[in-house]
Design an enzyme around this catalytic site. Structure first.
Site, PDB file in Angstrom:
ATOM      1  N   LYS A  79      -3.788  17.796   0.929  1.00  0.00           N
ATOM      2  CA  LYS A  79      -4.040  16.366   0.795  1.00  0.00           C
ATOM      3  C   LYS A  79      -5.230  15.981   1.675  1.00  0.00           C
ATOM      4  CE  LYS A  79      -1.461  11.989   0.973  1.00  0.00           C
ATOM      5  NZ  LYS A  79      -0.170  11.354   1.269  1.00  0.00           N
ATOM      6  N   SER A 154       1.905   9.054  -2.718  1.00  0.00           N
ATOM      7  CA  SER A 154       0.462   9.058  -2.629  1.00  0.00           C
ATOM      8  C   SER A 154      -0.162  10.449  -2.683  1.00  0.00           C
ATOM      9  CB  SER A 154       0.033   8.370  -1.333  1.00  0.00           C
ATOM     10  OG  SER A 154       0.499   9.081  -0.203  1.00  0.00           O
ATOM     11  N   SER A 178       5.908   9.973  -0.360  1.00  0.00           N
ATOM     12  CA  SER A 178       4.658  10.502  -0.931  1.00  0.00           C
ATOM     13  C   SER A 178       4.623  11.989  -1.214  1.00  0.00           C
ATOM     14  CB  SER A 178       3.487  10.144  -0.031  1.00  0.00           C
ATOM     15  OG  SER A 178       3.168   8.790  -0.235  1.00  0.00           O
TER      16      SER A 178
HETATM   17  N1  GLN Z   1       4.754   4.419  -1.836  1.00  0.00           N
HETATM   18  C1  GLN Z   1       4.836   4.493  -0.415  1.00  0.00           C
HETATM   19  C2  GLN Z   1       3.910   3.487   0.179  1.00  0.00           C
HETATM   20  O1  GLN Z   1       3.051   3.069  -0.502  1.00  0.00           O
HETATM   21  C3  GLN Z   1       4.538   5.883  -0.003  1.00  0.00           C
HETATM   22  C4  GLN Z   1       3.705   6.069   1.197  1.00  0.00           C
HETATM   23  C5  GLN Z   1       3.636   7.470   1.681  1.00  0.00           C
HETATM   24  O2  GLN Z   1       4.650   8.165   1.697  1.00  0.00           O
HETATM   25  N2  GLN Z   1       2.471   7.863   2.178  1.00  0.00           N
HETATM   26  O3  GLN Z   1       4.030   3.125   1.314  1.00  0.00           O
END
Ligand code: GLN
Length: 471
Positions: A79, A154, A178
């Site tokens: 990532k 994400s 995420s």
């Molecule tokens: N959907 C979650 C958010 O937007 C996930 C974030 C994450 O795990 N980085 O906060």
């Protein structure tokens, strides 16, 4: 050579028997990327030279009959919030479009030390804010299983790279789901480790009390191998610890699976619910004991999560001031430089969260929002502790919906936040959580989420292997 069918052990064996070389594995990854990525867009950057150098080193070890690392020759994607020395790290943001990492994250040092091949950096929602990888400043990533749909987010690029057979494993970061959500949407295994199990040194932060780094893989076995490589105490991350609990006597017949009644109510797409219930039934048939449990405060988890996430994000992102890091647009005064730089380089969702978080932390509202959210967090933790007095793991869906269409939720931030309803509790409570493929509905993958007490990742892998083997 098709990477999509190779596991880590196959790669080890192939290298030892000289069926293929590490250089050929790297080339197989690049050729899959050339073929598939113009459509999927999992990668923001392919690090060919780095991977080829690492492959040459592995091939030399093979030739000299030296011992190989646990991930020797394994094409691995990262990532873009994870720093690799000398490689750009954008976190999906214009703000860091030209930022080159000055050092390796600890997890990257560990992958390198295990002889992995780092093939590239993957697309993500800007700074990890999102559930679909549509919030990237560099375009959307498509789900390799259905290109009209999102891969989840994400860490959507990481998941898509493995699902497309461009990489064999990938690392993501999970603040509120995420890793688990994209794993579920792309038919993969994904682990959000216990808070503190994996070092975050060299990870671009979103919300520091929630963030964890973890692996994506096609199998539970591969997920465990990668986790064993990256975990452990790191002097450069004071929150990291060595505390793994092993479970040598695991037997499915002794496993008590808690099923929270709150996880099967309103809002769950019935086709997802059916796959999950079916899987639980099969686990019961295999000898596990299903126990209904209650997590009463889970109804407040999402609200608490979005207060804590936005508050911590607003503080973490204050460092992007147009002076020290990243994008800069000079104004006539210092304040103007801040405003111009941040105004231009942050995307809409990032700005929304900075405003929400700053508001929640401001004098007068701090007690009403931030402190209250922290209290909910404690209550939620107590709910899980209580449930774990009766059961060994807790099971439920990862996502309330099937992978949705690109564009479907982009105009409605609350609808996007709702995707996280089942995943945020593990982050709020610091507990480990595994997403494992449970089957399909409407030809789209559905992930089962398994949670365990802190540092019992080993139990999750054992239970996850049973789910994986169900027919
Ligand atoms: N959907 C979650 C958010 O937007 C996930 C974030 C994450 O795990 N980085 O906060």
């Amino acid at each position: 050579m098709e990477l999509g069918t190779l596991g880590i052990k196959d790669i080890q064996e192939g290298l030892q028997k000289k069926t293929f070389s590490a250089t050929e594995l790297a080339e197989a990854s690049f050729s899959a990327i050339r073929e598939k990525d113009p459509k999927i867009h999992a990668f923001l950057e392919v690090t060919e030279n780095l991977a080829l150098e690492q492959a040459a080193a592995v091939d030399k070890k093979v030739a000299n009959k030296e011992k190989l690392g646990a991930l020797a020759g394994v094409p691995s994607a990262l990532k873009d919030a994870i720093l690799v020395k000398g490689v750009r790290a954008t976190a999906g943001s214009r703000m860091l479009e030209n930022y080159t990492a000055p050092y390796d994250a600890t997890v990257v040092e560990k992958l390198k030390g295990a002889d992995a091949l780092l093939v590239g950096k993957t697309n993500m929602d800007e700074f990890g804010m999102g559930a679909s990888t549509e919030n990237s400043a560099f375009g959307v990533t498509r789900n390799p299983l259905d290109e009209e749909r999102v891969p989840g987010g994400s860490s959507g690029g990481s998941a898509a790279s493995v699902a497309a057979g461009e990489a064999v494993i990938a690392l993501g970061e999970d603040t509120g789901g995420s890793i688990r959500l994209p794993a579920s949407f792309c038919g993969l295994v994904g682990l959000k480790p216990t808070y503190g199990a994996v070092s975050r040194n060299g990870i671009i932060a979103l919300a520091s009390s929630l963030d964890q780094v973890g692996p994506f893989a096609r199998t539970v076995e591969d997920c465990e191998i990668v986790f064993d490589v990256i975990r452990g105490k790191d002097p450069l991350d004071a929150t990291s610890v060595d505390a793994q609990v092993q479970d040598p006597n695991f037997k499915i017949q002794n496993l008590r699976i808690g099923v929270p009644k709150e996880y099967f109510g309103e809002g769950l797409d019935p086709v997802v619910g059916d796959v999950i219930k079916n899987t639980l039934k099969k686990l019961e048939d295999a000898g596990a004991k299903l126990v209904e449990v209650s997590i009463p405060h889970v109804q407040y988890a999402l609200a608490a999560y979005y207060i804590i996430n936005t508050s911590e994000a607003s503080a973490n992102l204050a460092r992007y001031d147009g002076i020290r890091y990243g994008f800069s647009k000079a104004g006539n005064t210092l304040l103007e430089t801040y405003l111009e730089s941040r105004g231009e380089a942050f995307g809409t969702e990032v700005k929304r969260r900075i405003m929400l978080g700053t508001y929640a932390l401001s004098a007068g509202y701090y007690d009403a929002y931030y402190i209250k959210a922290q209290k909910v967090r404690t209550l939620l933790k107590q709910d899980f502790e209580k449930a774990f007095e009766e059961v060994d793991v807790i099971a439920g869906p990862v996502s309330p919906f099937l992978p949705f269409k690109i564009g479907e939720k982009m105009q409605d931030p609350l609808a996007m936040y709702l995707v996280d309803i089942y995943t945020v509790s593990a982050n709020l409570t610091a507990l480990p959580s595994l997403s494992v493929p449970a089957g399909k509905a409407e030809n789209l993958p559905v992930g089962l989420q398994l949670m365990a007490p802190a540092f019992q990742e080993n139990l999750l892998f054992k239970a996850g292997s049973v789910v994986e083997a169900l027919k």
